[in-house]
Design an enzyme around this catalytic site. Structure first.
Site: not given
Ligand SMILES: [Mg+2]
Length: 256
Positions: A25-27, A204
């Protein structure tokens, strides 16, 4: 079953006797969450880290995000990196070919106008129109969560086969049914260079739990970033801890 796990469950590095595919995932995972999705910071060290891992894992690295691929490309500037955007509604394979899901687009078009009207009435809201999904950010109006949830649920209820509502961290997303980060991972795992490899997924947010489910079904490594209940088997504290763990893995792969 959802369980709470403690910080001492920091994951061991992936075993050397297996081939791995890495999904990220990125953010909130590779970059810190910020006040506006355009304000994330992607530094050169992160880009180099992703390129190095892609080489060491024979191309089996993909970013799995709620963002649109165009948006991911704008921030990451890694145009050959495999990725899935909009929670699985679009994807780019390791050959660089782009694909997009279509079946829900008509219904989405019908609600787009009405969501826009809603945003015009409340300037604390920010609508991110990703093309195949809509993200309504309310981080500047956090107390609006409950009312927004019921309003958006009412908006999409005439399209139960096409659209669904997802809640993330101070964001609601209207997206096509049948796509999530789990189906995105599963799709990659059916084709080279990902097929025949064991998945690692680091994420996250609540939507990452779908990805963790797929990873657990493949006996892979599911790693949750930060606090909160999860079905992931281990945990890293924050994006800095993710970078550190990835760098340790790179070091091991380079010296094996
Ligand atoms: Mg995220």
């Amino acid at each position: 079953m959802v369980k709470s796990i403690a910080n001492e469950d920091t994951p061991a590095l992936p075993r050397q006797d297996r081939s791995w595919a890495l999904f990220l995932d990125l953010d909130g995972t590779l970059v810190e969450l910020v006040d506006h999705p355009d304000h994330i910071v992607v530094d050169d060290a992160l880009k180099t880290r992703l390129q190095t891992l892609t080489t060491l894992l024979d191309g089996a690295v993909a970013v799995i995000s709620g963002r649109a691929i165009d948006d991911l490309d704008r921030h990451l500037t890694l145009p050959t990196l495999a990725m899935s955007g909009q929670h699985g509604a679009e994807w780019r394979d390791s050959q660089g070919e782009r694909h997009i899901a279509e079946h829900h687009q008509k219904a989405l078009e019908a609600v787009r106008q009405r969501v826009n009207e809603q945003v015009r009435r409340d300037e604390a809201l920010y609508l991110e129109d990703k093309g195949a999904s809509l993200a309504l950010h309310y981080r500047h109006h956090p107390e609006a969560g409950d009312i927004l949830k019921s309003e958006l649920s009412a908006l999409i209820e005439e399209y139960p086969d096409a659209l669904e509502l997802h809640q993330g961290k101070l964001v609601f997303e209207i997206k096509g049914c049948g796509y999530d980060k789990g189906t995105a991972l599963e799709r990659f795992l059916t084709v080279p260079p990902f097929s025949q490899r064991c998945p690692v997924f680091i994420g996250d947010d609540r939507t990452d739990e779908d990805g963790f489910r797929t990873v657990n079904a493949h006996q892979g490594m599911a790693i949750k970033v930060g606090t909160g209940d999860t079905i992931a088997g281990s945990r890293l504290k924050n994006p800095d801890a993710v970078h550190e763990w990835l760098d340790q893995w790179i070091d091991r792969l380079q010296h094996s």
